[in-house]
Write a protein that holds these residues in place. Sequence first.
Motif, PDB file in Angstrom:
ATOM      1  N   GLN A  72      56.963  22.348  12.520  1.00 36.36           N
ATOM      2  CA  GLN A  72      56.251  21.884  11.328  1.00 36.36           C
ATOM      3  C   GLN A  72      57.081  20.887  10.534  1.00 36.36           C
ATOM      4  OE1 GLN A  72      55.583  25.877   9.858  1.00 36.36           O
ATOM      5  NE2 GLN A  72      53.380  25.705  10.167  1.00 36.36           N
ATOM      6  N   LYS A  73      58.364  21.170  10.383  1.00 37.75           N
ATOM      7  CA  LYS A  73      59.239  20.285   9.608  1.00 37.75           C
ATOM      8  C   LYS A  73      59.508  18.972  10.341  1.00 37.75           C
ATOM      9  CE  LYS A  73      61.657  24.157   7.383  1.00 37.75           C
ATOM     10  NZ  LYS A  73      62.942  24.900   7.321  1.00 37.75           N
ATOM     11  N   ALA A  74      59.680  19.037  11.644  1.00 38.76           N
ATOM     12  CA  ALA A  74      60.040  17.843  12.412  1.00 38.76           C
ATOM     13  C   ALA A  74      58.933  16.797  12.381  1.00 38.76           C
ATOM     14  CB  ALA A  74      60.372  18.225  13.858  1.00 38.76           C
ATOM     15  N   TRP A  75      57.670  17.225  12.421  1.00 36.51           N
ATOM     16  CA  TRP A  75      56.551  16.279  12.470  1.00 36.51           C
ATOM     17  C   TRP A  75      55.746  16.222  11.175  1.00 36.51           C
ATOM     18  CZ3 TRP A  75      58.076  18.717  16.974  1.00 36.51           C
ATOM     19  CH2 TRP A  75      58.366  17.873  18.056  1.00 36.51           C
ATOM     20  N   GLY A  76      56.122  16.990  10.173  1.00 42.18           N
ATOM     21  CA  GLY A  76      55.340  17.005   8.953  1.00 42.18           C
ATOM     22  C   GLY A  76      53.963  17.597   9.171  1.00 42.18           C
ATOM     23  N   ILE A  77      53.871  18.641   9.999  1.00 42.44           N
ATOM     24  CA  ILE A  77      52.588  19.245  10.357  1.00 42.44           C
ATOM     25  C   ILE A  77      52.112  20.166   9.231  1.00 42.44           C
ATOM     26  CG2 ILE A  77      51.446  20.836  11.956  1.00 42.44           C
ATOM     27  CD1 ILE A  77      53.344  19.792  14.121  1.00 42.44           C
ATOM     28  N   THR A  78      50.860  20.006   8.858  1.00 43.53           N
ATOM     29  CA  THR A  78      50.284  20.843   7.812  1.00 43.53           C
ATOM     30  C   THR A  78      49.169  21.737   8.330  1.00 43.53           C
ATOM     31  OG1 THR A  78      48.756  19.058   7.205  1.00 43.53           O
ATOM     32  CG2 THR A  78      50.855  19.171   6.010  1.00 43.53           C
ATOM     33  N   GLN A  79      48.712  21.514   9.571  1.00 47.81           N
ATOM     34  CA  GLN A  79      47.638  22.327  10.136  1.00 47.81           C
ATOM     35  C   GLN A  79      48.190  23.241  11.221  1.00 47.81           C
ATOM     36  OE1 GLN A  79      44.831  18.952  11.052  1.00 47.81           O
ATOM     37  NE2 GLN A  79      43.361  20.280  10.026  1.00 47.81           N
ATOM     38  N   ASP A  80      47.880  24.529  11.123  1.00 47.12           N
ATOM     39  CA  ASP A  80      48.408  25.504  12.077  1.00 47.12           C
ATOM     40  C   ASP A  80      47.953  25.226  13.502  1.00 47.12           C
ATOM     41  OD1 ASP A  80      49.691  26.811  10.041  1.00 47.12           O
ATOM     42  OD2 ASP A  80      48.148  28.356   9.785  1.00 47.12           O
ATOM     43  N   GLY A  81      46.803  24.562  13.669  1.00 49.20           N
ATOM     44  CA  GLY A  81      46.285  24.320  15.010  1.00 49.20           C
ATOM     45  C   GLY A  81      47.163  23.434  15.862  1.00 49.20           C
ATOM     46  N   TYR A  82      48.074  22.664  15.249  1.00 53.57           N
ATOM     47  CA  TYR A  82      48.960  21.792  16.014  1.00 53.57           C
ATOM     48  C   TYR A  82      50.278  22.474  16.390  1.00 53.57           C
ATOM     49  CZ  TYR A  82      45.923  17.879  14.727  1.00 53.57           C
ATOM     50  OH  TYR A  82      44.855  17.031  14.576  1.00 53.57           O
ATOM     51  N   VAL A  83      50.515  23.661  15.875  1.00 57.11           N
ATOM     52  CA  VAL A  83      51.774  24.366  16.133  1.00 57.11           C
ATOM     53  C   VAL A  83      51.629  25.213  17.396  1.00 57.11           C
ATOM     54  CG1 VAL A  83      53.441  26.026  15.224  1.00 57.11           C
ATOM     55  CG2 VAL A  83      52.320  24.405  13.680  1.00 57.11           C
ATOM     56  N   VAL A  84      52.601  25.121  18.307  1.00 54.86           N
ATOM     57  CA  VAL A  84      52.535  25.887  19.557  1.00 54.86           C
ATOM     58  C   VAL A  84      52.636  27.382  19.251  1.00 54.86           C
ATOM     59  CG1 VAL A  84      53.586  26.277  21.813  1.00 54.86           C
ATOM     60  CG2 VAL A  84      53.627  23.987  20.799  1.00 54.86           C
ATOM     61  N   PRO A  85      51.665  28.187  19.685  1.00 51.42           N
ATOM     62  CA  PRO A  85      51.714  29.624  19.409  1.00 51.42           C
ATOM     63  C   PRO A  85      52.931  30.291  20.050  1.00 51.42           C
ATOM     64  CG  PRO A  85      49.517  28.958  20.111  1.00 51.42           C
ATOM     65  CD  PRO A  85      50.427  27.791  20.364  1.00 51.42           C
ATOM     66  N   VAL A  86      53.401  31.349  19.409  1.00 49.92           N
ATOM     67  CA  VAL A  86      54.526  32.108  19.957  1.00 49.92           C
ATOM     68  C   VAL A  86      54.193  32.620  21.351  1.00 49.92           C
ATOM     69  CG1 VAL A  86      55.849  34.252  19.710  1.00 49.92           C
ATOM     70  CG2 VAL A  86      55.518  32.754  17.727  1.00 49.92           C
ATOM     71  N   ALA A  87      52.980  33.158  21.539  1.00 47.11           N
ATOM     72  CA  ALA A  87      52.605  33.711  22.850  1.00 47.11           C
ATOM     73  C   ALA A  87      52.648  32.644  23.936  1.00 47.11           C
ATOM     74  CB  ALA A  87      51.206  34.330  22.775  1.00 47.11           C
ATOM     75  N   THR A  88      52.262  31.403  23.605  1.00 45.87           N
ATOM     76  CA  THR A  88      52.309  30.317  24.588  1.00 45.87           C
ATOM     77  C   THR A  88      53.750  29.991  24.971  1.00 45.87           C
ATOM     78  OG1 THR A  88      50.255  29.380  23.721  1.00 45.87           O
ATOM     79  CG2 THR A  88      51.658  27.919  25.010  1.00 45.87           C
ATOM     80  N   MET A  89      54.635  29.916  23.977  1.00 46.73           N
ATOM     81  CA  MET A  89      56.041  29.638  24.275  1.00 46.73           C
ATOM     82  C   MET A  89      56.657  30.748  25.116  1.00 46.73           C
ATOM     83  SD  MET A  89      57.630  27.817  20.853  1.00 46.73           S
ATOM     84  CE  MET A  89      56.962  28.899  19.587  1.00 46.73           C
ATOM     85  N   VAL A  90      56.383  31.987  24.771  1.00 46.17           N
ATOM     86  CA  VAL A  90      56.939  33.115  25.531  1.00 46.17           C
ATOM     87  C   VAL A  90      56.408  33.111  26.951  1.00 46.17           C
ATOM     88  CG1 VAL A  90      57.073  35.629  25.694  1.00 46.17           C
ATOM     89  CG2 VAL A  90      57.334  34.520  23.464  1.00 46.17           C
ATOM     90  N   THR A 134      59.748  17.680  21.909  1.00 46.56           N
ATOM     91  CA  THR A 134      61.146  17.856  21.521  1.00 46.56           C
ATOM     92  C   THR A 134      61.275  17.247  20.129  1.00 46.56           C
ATOM     93  OG1 THR A 134      61.972  17.731  23.797  1.00 46.56           O
ATOM     94  CG2 THR A 134      63.565  17.316  22.026  1.00 46.56           C
ATOM     95  N   GLY A 135      61.697  18.036  19.167  1.00 55.37           N
ATOM     96  CA  GLY A 135      61.762  17.535  17.796  1.00 55.37           C
ATOM     97  C   GLY A 135      62.940  18.105  17.039  1.00 55.37           C
ATOM     98  N   ILE A 136      63.435  17.322  16.093  1.00 59.84           N
ATOM     99  CA  ILE A 136      64.575  17.703  15.280  1.00 59.84           C
ATOM    100  C   ILE A 136      64.170  17.647  13.813  1.00 59.84           C
ATOM    101  CG2 ILE A 136      67.018  17.291  14.778  1.00 59.84           C
ATOM    102  CD1 ILE A 136      66.377  17.931  17.741  1.00 59.84           C
ATOM    103  N   VAL A 137      64.573  18.640  13.047  1.00 61.97           N
ATOM    104  CA  VAL A 137      64.252  18.723  11.625  1.00 61.97           C
ATOM    105  C   VAL A 137      64.960  17.603  10.863  1.00 61.97           C
ATOM    106  CG1 VAL A 137      64.592  20.167   9.563  1.00 61.97           C
ATOM    107  CG2 VAL A 137      63.823  21.203  11.712  1.00 61.97           C
ATOM    108  N   PRO A 138      64.273  16.932   9.931  1.00 60.68           N
ATOM    109  CA  PRO A 138      64.947  15.918   9.106  1.00 60.68           C
ATOM    110  C   PRO A 138      66.207  16.478   8.453  1.00 60.68           C
ATOM    111  CG  PRO A 138      62.578  15.856   8.725  1.00 60.68           C
ATOM    112  CD  PRO A 138      62.838  17.056   9.600  1.00 60.68           C
TER     113      PRO A 138
END
Length: 284
Positions: A32-50, A91-95
Amino acid sequence: MSKIQTSANQPEITIRRPHSPEEYKALQQAQQKAWGITQDGYVVPVATMVGAQYHGGLVLGAFLSDRQAVGLSFSFMGRIHGELCLYSQLTGIVPGYQGHGIGGKMKWAQWEYAHSHQIPVVAWAYDPFQAGNAHFNLNMLRGKARRFIDDMYGPRTDALNAGVPTDRLIVEWPTSRDPRTVLPEPISFDSVPQVIQTRSGSDRFMVVENVQSQFQSEIVLIEIPNKIMDIQRQEPLEADRWRKAIRESFHRAFQAGYVVNDFIRVPGDPARCFYRLERNIWVS
């Protein structure tokens, strides 16, 4: 696992796989911080990453000692041109932690993983207008590209993509040998044809005149603006012409058998940026 000391004033950062649900959630916050994401739908779910982590994918975090994540990398198994690949979704890095080599370390960790597991290619998508990313992907990592996808993700609302088509180049990064050992031959810049004909415009940026319909040279150049966001703010219609010209140019070049194998920056006022494409070369 690798450790990075970004500077004397920065804490030590460890790049590794996450070990707990809390650390996966920390990776969501980093995204969220790396891309300035404000909508949860763009965040990769924990279950998907696991799920990816346990079945051939690779999820990495750049963690501080308190387990806060300042970067992340998420990839899964896929195929490209019929060949098995490790597809790096993001791949993203926090500001505040960008520009210290963390992203490069994470990409090379992906490459080493794919190489050691006999996966022939690492692949990912990126915005072809982002000159900094093009330099990183093509000059520093020595990736190549031979596919362009129109509006790959559809409309987005994050800070980088809001209001513009999400056109993407697909980078291919072979793992059969160290890609840094495969360098393109030097060129005489003035003698190489340019697919997009441009001229100097107002406010120190180049404007599109036309796109060449045919090109016979073994090597061609495709120009992009040095700072597309400046044009987007000042001359949105010209920015739209650039986007259409880039889309048309890459489709024509790839259909003709060209492969992107370098990115060239030419100093000046304005500075200019070019993709180098070569015909009849292998990506591997």
